[in-house]
Write an enzyme that holds these catalytic residues in place. Structure first.
Site, PDB file in Angstrom:
ATOM      1  CB  SER A 123      -1.046  -0.013   1.289  1.00 30.75           C
ATOM      2  OG  SER A 123      -1.567   1.364   1.322  1.00 30.75           O
TER       3      SER A 123
ATOM      4  CE1 TYR B 289      -3.756  -1.891   5.145  1.00 27.18           C
ATOM      5  CE2 TYR B 289      -3.005   0.348   4.704  1.00 27.18           C
ATOM      6  CZ  TYR B 289      -3.676  -1.053   4.177  1.00 27.18           C
ATOM      7  OH  TYR B 289      -3.822  -1.423   2.990  1.00 27.18           O
TER       8      TYR B 289
ATOM      9  CE  LYS C  20      -1.565  -3.609   2.937  1.00 27.52           C
ATOM     10  NZ  LYS C  20      -1.757  -5.034   2.657  1.00 27.52           N
TER      11      LYS C  20
END
Ligand SMILES: NC(=O)c1ccc[n+]([C@@H]2O[C@H](COP(=O)([O-])OP(=O)(O)OC[C@H]3O[C@@H](n4cnc5c(N)ncnc54)[C@H](O)[C@@H]3O)[C@@H](O)[C@H]2O)c1
Length: 298
Positions: A151, A164, A168
Site C-alpha cells: 500500500s 498498517y 505494508k
C-alpha cells in the site's frame, strides 16, 4: 505474447470480496484454478463468514475450477492448510496473491497493542505464513509467481496507520529478500500498490472518484505479474482506475566528507539528500560494487 495461465493453480487470500475477488476472477478467466481464501470478517478483521463460497460459484459459473478456504492467514497452521489444500486438489501451486487484510486505524498515541499486533499478524506475518509453506513447492517445481498486496500507506505514509503502514512497508523488505532467494528457481516476487473502491475505501475516497476505481481495473496488473509471460521480480507496481506505474526505493551516490562533523554534514546536506541520478538496486552486493567503483574512480 498472449497472457495465459492454463495449467496454473493459484491461491488468493482475502478473495471473498474487494480486490482479492477481482484478482481471483481475472486469474480464473486466464485459465488458472483458484483456491479462494477468505475468513469472511468485517472491515476491522472481526467475525467470520462464507464469502469465499460466492466467488467459487462465480468462477465455476464461467467454466473455471475453484475451491473455497476459510482459514485465517494470521496463523502458521492456516498457511499450511491453504498450501496443502491446493496441492491435494491439483498437485501443484504456481501463484500466490497475498492480499487478505483489514484496518484498525488510530494515531499511534491511542493505538492499542492488540491493534498493532493483529494488523502485523495478518498483513505481514500472513504473507510469511503462506510463503513458508509454498516455497518448498516452488523450489521443487522450479516455478512460482508471488504478488504481495502492499500500500501507498507503507510507501509514503498515511496519518493514523502506523500499524498498517509498517506492515505494508514490511512486505517490501520481504519481497526484496525473496526475489533473491527465488531467482534461481524462476520464482518471481513483486509488490502491488492498489487503489480501488472496496468497503475499505468507501468512507475515505469521494463518491465520484470511487466510481472510477473498480477493483477489476487493478486485476490485469496482478494477472500479468502472475503469468509465465512476465519475468519481472522485485518491483513495486501501482495500479488504480486503469493507471499503472512503478514505485521504487532508490539510492543516490555517496558524499564523502573528510573528518566528518555535524557541522560539515549540515554544510553538505542539500548534496547528501539530492536524489538526482538516484537509482534502485537489485541487492546489497550491487550497492557495495557501486561504492567501491566510485571510490576507485575518485
Ligand atoms: N482498496 C484499496 O484501495 C487498497 C489500497 C491499498 C491496499 N489495499 C490492500 O488490498 C487488500 C484487499 O483490500 P480490499 O480493499 O479488497 O478490502 P476488503 O475488505 O474488501 O477485502 C479484504 C478481504 O480480506 C479478508 N481477510 C481479512 N483478514 C483475513 C485473514 N486473517 N485471513 C483471511 N482473509 C482475511 C476479509 O474478510 C476481506 O474479504 C488489503 O491487503 C488492503 O490492505 C487496498
Amino acid at each position: 505474447m498472449t497472457v495465459s495461465l492454463q495449467g496454473n493453480t493459484a491461491l488468493v487470500t482475502g478473495a471473498g470480496r474487494g480486490l482479492g475477488r477481482a484478482f481471483a476472477l481475472d486469474l480464473a478467466r486466464h485459465g488458472a484454478k483458484v483456491l479462494v481464501n477468505d475468513i469472511g470478517g468485517d472491515v476491522s478483521g472481526r467475525g467470520e463468514g462464507r464469502v469465499a463460497d460466492e466467488v467459487v460459484r462465480e468462477i465455476k459459473d464461467m467454466g473455471g475450477d475453484a475451491l473455497a478456504n476459510y482459514d485465517s492467514v494470521a496463523t502458521y497452521e492456516g498457511g499450511f492448510n491453504m498450501v496443502k489444500q491446493a496441492m491435494d486438489a491439483w498437485g501443484r501451486l504456481d501463484i500466490i496473491c497475498s492480499n487478505a487484510g483489514f484496518l484498525r486505524d488510530q494515531a499511534v498515541h491511542n493505538m492499542k497493542e492488540e491493534d498493532w499486533r493483529d494488523i502485523i499478524d495478518t498483513h505481514l506475518t500472513g504473507a510469511y505464513n503462506i510463503l513458508r509453506h509454498a516455497w518448498p513447492v516452488f523450489r521443487q517445481q522450479a516455478y512460482g509467481r508471488v504478488v504481495l498486496t502492499s500500500s501507498n500507506s507503507g510507501f509514503v505514509g498515511n496519518f493514523g496507520q502506523a500499524n498498517y503502514g509498517a506492515a505494508k512497508a514490511g512486505l517490501i523488505g520481504l519481497m526484496n529478500v525473496l526475489k533473491l532467494e527465488g531467482a534461481k528457481y524462476n520464482v518471481n516476487v513483486n509488490c502491488l500498490g492498489p487503489g480501488a473502491a472496496t468497503r475499505m475505501t468507501e468512507n475515505l475516497v469521494p463518491e465520484e472518484r470511487l466510481k472510477t476505481m473498480g477493483p477489476e481495473l487493478v486485476a490485469p496488473a496482478v494477472t500479468y505479474l502472475c503469468s509465465p509471460q512476465c519475468d519481472a521480480s522485485g518491483m513495486i507496481i501501482e495500479a488504480s482506475s486503469g493507471d499503472f506505474g512503478r514505485a521504487a526505493i532508490v539510492r543516490n551516490g555517496r558524499v564523502h566528507i573528510d573528518d566528518p562533523t555535524a557541522d560539515k554534514v549540515e554544510a553538505r546536506w542539500s548534496q547528501i539528500t539530492d536524489l538526482n541520478g538516484a537509482q534502485p538496486y537489485w541487492n546489497m552486493q550491487q550497492t557495495f560494487d557501486q561504492y567501491y567503483a566510485s571510490k576507485s574512480a575518485s
